[in-house]
Motif scaffolding. Structure first.
Motif, PDB file in Angstrom:
ATOM      1  N   MET A   1       0.837  -1.198   0.000  1.00 55.20           N
ATOM      2  CA  MET A   1       0.000   0.000   0.000  1.00 55.20           C
ATOM      3  C   MET A   1       0.869   1.243   0.000  1.00 55.20           C
ATOM      4  O   MET A   1       1.989   1.238   0.491  1.00 55.20           O
ATOM      5  N   ALA A   2       0.328   2.305  -0.569  1.00 56.90           N
ATOM      6  CA  ALA A   2       1.032   3.585  -0.587  1.00 56.90           C
ATOM      7  C   ALA A   2       1.300   4.048   0.840  1.00 56.90           C
ATOM      8  O   ALA A   2       0.458   3.915   1.717  1.00 56.90           O
ATOM      9  N   ASP A   3       2.492   4.572   1.068  1.00 57.83           N
ATOM     10  CA  ASP A   3       2.866   5.085   2.379  1.00 57.83           C
ATOM     11  C   ASP A   3       2.573   6.578   2.422  1.00 57.83           C
ATOM     12  O   ASP A   3       3.161   7.360   1.679  1.00 57.83           O
ATOM     13  N   LEU A   4       1.657   6.969   3.302  1.00 55.86           N
ATOM     14  CA  LEU A   4       1.269   8.375   3.401  1.00 55.86           C
ATOM     15  C   LEU A   4       1.644   8.968   4.754  1.00 55.86           C
ATOM     16  O   LEU A   4       1.072   9.988   5.161  1.00 55.86           O
ATOM     17  N   ASP A   5       2.599   8.367   5.441  1.00 54.32           N
ATOM     18  CA  ASP A   5       3.050   8.919   6.716  1.00 54.32           C
ATOM     19  C   ASP A   5       3.487  10.369   6.525  1.00 54.32           C
ATOM     20  O   ASP A   5       4.244  10.688   5.605  1.00 54.32           O
ATOM     21  N   GLY A   6       3.017  11.243   7.386  1.00 53.10           N
ATOM     22  CA  GLY A   6       3.379  12.651   7.320  1.00 53.10           C
ATOM     23  C   GLY A   6       2.499  13.470   6.392  1.00 53.10           C
ATOM     24  O   GLY A   6       2.626  14.693   6.339  1.00 53.10           O
ATOM     25  N   THR A   7       1.586  12.821   5.671  1.00 57.68           N
ATOM     26  CA  THR A   7       0.690  13.521   4.758  1.00 57.68           C
ATOM     27  C   THR A   7      -0.549  14.018   5.494  1.00 57.68           C
ATOM     28  O   THR A   7      -1.103  13.311   6.332  1.00 57.68           O
ATOM     29  N   VAL A   8      -0.968  15.224   5.184  1.00 56.80           N
ATOM     30  CA  VAL A   8      -2.237  15.749   5.680  1.00 56.80           C
ATOM     31  C   VAL A   8      -3.216  15.758   4.504  1.00 56.80           C
ATOM     32  O   VAL A   8      -2.966  16.400   3.484  1.00 56.80           O
ATOM     33  N   ALA A   9      -4.315  15.020   4.644  1.00 56.01           N
ATOM     34  CA  ALA A   9      -5.319  14.925   3.596  1.00 56.01           C
ATOM     35  C   ALA A   9      -6.611  15.590   4.051  1.00 56.01           C
ATOM     36  O   ALA A   9      -7.006  15.460   5.209  1.00 56.01           O
ATOM     37  N   LEU A  10      -7.254  16.280   3.136  1.00 57.26           N
ATOM     38  CA  LEU A  10      -8.569  16.881   3.381  1.00 57.26           C
ATOM     39  C   LEU A  10      -9.543  16.274   2.383  1.00 57.26           C
ATOM     40  O   LEU A  10      -9.355  16.407   1.169  1.00 57.26           O
ATOM     41  N   VAL A  11     -10.562  15.599   2.887  1.00 55.57           N
ATOM     42  CA  VAL A  11     -11.551  14.914   2.053  1.00 55.57           C
ATOM     43  C   VAL A  11     -12.913  15.547   2.287  1.00 55.57           C
ATOM     44  O   VAL A  11     -13.399  15.590   3.420  1.00 55.57           O
ATOM     45  N   THR A  12     -13.535  16.048   1.231  1.00 56.27           N
ATOM     46  CA  THR A  12     -14.877  16.609   1.376  1.00 56.27           C
ATOM     47  C   THR A  12     -15.915  15.502   1.174  1.00 56.27           C
ATOM     48  O   THR A  12     -15.660  14.499   0.511  1.00 56.27           O
ATOM     49  N   GLY A  13     -17.085  15.701   1.772  1.00 53.64           N
ATOM     50  CA  GLY A  13     -18.102  14.660   1.711  1.00 53.64           C
ATOM     51  C   GLY A  13     -17.665  13.403   2.424  1.00 53.64           C
ATOM     52  O   GLY A  13     -17.952  12.283   1.990  1.00 53.64           O
ATOM     53  N   ALA A  14     -16.990  13.572   3.566  1.00 52.21           N
ATOM     54  CA  ALA A  14     -16.317  12.452   4.224  1.00 52.21           C
ATOM     55  C   ALA A  14     -17.184  11.676   5.190  1.00 52.21           C
ATOM     56  O   ALA A  14     -16.721  10.698   5.773  1.00 52.21           O
ATOM     57  N   SER A  15     -18.430  12.064   5.378  1.00 55.00           N
ATOM     58  CA  SER A  15     -19.230  11.406   6.410  1.00 55.00           C
ATOM     59  C   SER A  15     -19.891  10.130   5.928  1.00 55.00           C
ATOM     60  O   SER A  15     -20.366   9.327   6.747  1.00 55.00           O
ATOM     61  N   THR A  16     -19.924   9.891   4.604  1.00 57.03           N
ATOM     62  CA  THR A  16     -20.621   8.715   4.090  1.00 57.03           C
ATOM     63  C   THR A  16     -20.068   8.353   2.719  1.00 57.03           C
ATOM     64  O   THR A  16     -19.324   9.120   2.107  1.00 57.03           O
ATOM     65  N   GLY A  17     -20.432   7.162   2.249  1.00 56.78           N
ATOM     66  CA  GLY A  17     -20.117   6.758   0.892  1.00 56.78           C
ATOM     67  C   GLY A  17     -18.633   6.719   0.569  1.00 56.78           C
ATOM     68  O   GLY A  17     -17.803   6.306   1.383  1.00 56.78           O
ATOM     69  N   ILE A  18     -18.299   7.147  -0.642  1.00 55.94           N
ATOM     70  CA  ILE A  18     -16.913   7.105  -1.102  1.00 55.94           C
ATOM     71  C   ILE A  18     -16.013   7.985  -0.240  1.00 55.94           C
ATOM     72  O   ILE A  18     -14.874   7.611   0.076  1.00 55.94           O
ATOM     73  N   GLY A  19     -16.505   9.159   0.161  1.00 57.93           N
ATOM     74  CA  GLY A  19     -15.703  10.053   0.995  1.00 57.93           C
ATOM     75  C   GLY A  19     -15.326   9.410   2.310  1.00 57.93           C
ATOM     76  O   GLY A  19     -14.180   9.532   2.771  1.00 57.93           O
ATOM     77  N   ARG A  20     -16.268   8.717   2.930  1.00 58.67           N
ATOM     78  CA  ARG A  20     -15.998   8.020   4.193  1.00 58.67           C
ATOM     79  C   ARG A  20     -14.945   6.928   3.981  1.00 58.67           C
ATOM     80  O   ARG A  20     -14.024   6.767   4.799  1.00 58.67           O
ATOM     81  N   ALA A  21     -15.064   6.174   2.891  1.00 63.38           N
ATOM     82  CA  ALA A  21     -14.087   5.132   2.595  1.00 63.38           C
ATOM     83  C   ALA A  21     -12.710   5.715   2.305  1.00 63.38           C
ATOM     84  O   ALA A  21     -11.681   5.150   2.714  1.00 63.38           O
ATOM     85  N   LEU A  22     -12.670   6.845   1.606  1.00 58.66           N
ATOM     86  CA  LEU A  22     -11.385   7.489   1.333  1.00 58.66           C
ATOM     87  C   LEU A  22     -10.732   7.970   2.625  1.00 58.66           C
ATOM     88  O   LEU A  22      -9.515   7.820   2.806  1.00 58.66           O
ATOM     89  N   ALA A  23     -11.513   8.560   3.508  1.00 60.14           N
ATOM     90  CA  ALA A  23     -10.953   9.028   4.777  1.00 60.14           C
ATOM     91  C   ALA A  23     -10.298   7.883   5.525  1.00 60.14           C
ATOM     92  O   ALA A  23      -9.162   8.001   6.014  1.00 60.14           O
TER      93      ALA A  23
END
Length: 264
Positions: A1-23
């Motif tokens: 899997m991609a290593d994202l240590d140290g990365t800050v991600a902002l995901v919109t629509g994060a409470s459900t569906g694809i956004g929740r899975a991405l978060a």
């Protein structure tokens, strides 16, 4: 899997569906993840669950993506609590309420869909990208759709909005910002289930395929695809890594009628 240590991600629509899975998927790979959505209670619960499941730091920031002041305030809070945003995922958006021709659509609802799909990403770009440009680093992912690239007479607002997102992505890439269109395919989500066109559909795209592409973009593995369209469930990180796109490949363009077409 991609290593994202140290990365800050902002995901919109994060409470459900694809956004929740991405978060959750980005957090599982080590990213600190801020989720943004309108519903504060559901968003807070979702981000708390992500933190518990992954051990990564999360933050819930409630805002309407159509409200620029609210978006700016939300991004300021993310930067104050988690740090500068390295990966922006524009996922939030509405869908047409009914499968009807454009002349029969409810005008207010139709426009609210277009706003969510175009004004929303524009506001996030306004709030986040200047910092990326100043630092010389960062990536933007716009969650696209097959309806970005071909018309659908029953979902005209969604098609218009998603096509607009493609142009935002290309404008960013042309300005030197790493930006990508990721179409998720047909993922089994509450929004997809609400669409009559998918009644009885069973060949769902695994949401993990979407997460894999976005995580690889966040890790810098697919930078050659900046300004272009990729599709989860058809494209994989491995298949895309073997190709270096050129000219206008995987971009939305007019097809010439022949070699002498003056508008091509």
């Amino acid at each position: 899997m991609a290593d994202l240590d140290g990365t800050v991600a902002l995901v919109t629509g994060a409470s459900t569906g694809i956004g929740r899975a991405l978060a959750e998927g980005l957090a599982a790979r080590g990213a600190s993840v801020a989720g943004l959505a309108r519903g504060a209670e559901r968003l807070s619960a979702a981000m708390a669950d992500v933190a518990t499941a992954t051990g990564s730091r999360t933050l819930a920031v409630s805002a309407d993506v159509a409200d620029l002041a609210a978006v700016r305030a939300a991004v300021a809070r993310v930067e104050a609590e988690l740090g500068p945003v390295d990966l922006l995922v524009n996922n939030a958006g509405l869908i047409d309420a009914a499968e009807v021709p454009v002349w029969e659509a409810d005008p207010e609802q139709w426009w609210s869909v277009v706003e969510s799909q175009v004004r929303g990403p524009f506001h996030l770009v306004q709030a986040v990208v200047p910092g990326m440009v100043a630092r010389g680093t960062g990536r933007v992912v716009d969650i696209a759709s097959g309806m970005s690239t071909r018309s659908n007479p029953d979902y005209t607002a969604y098609s218009v909005g998603k096509t607009g997102q493609l142009r935002i992505t290309e404008a960013l890439a042309a300005s030197g910002v790493l930006a990508f269109d990721v179409a998720p395919g047909v993922v089994d989500t509450p929004m997809t289930r609400s669409m009559a066109m998918w009644d009885g559909y069973e060949e769902w795209t695994p949401v993990e395929a979407v997460v894999d592409l976005v995580a690889a973009i966040g890790a810098g593995r697919l930078d050659a695809w900046s300004g272009r369209f990729v599709r989860a469930g058809k494209d994989t990180v491995e298949s895309l890594s073997r190709v270096t796109p050129a000219a206008t490949q995987r971009q939305l363009r007019l097809l010439p009628h022949g070699d002498d077409d003056p508008v091509a």
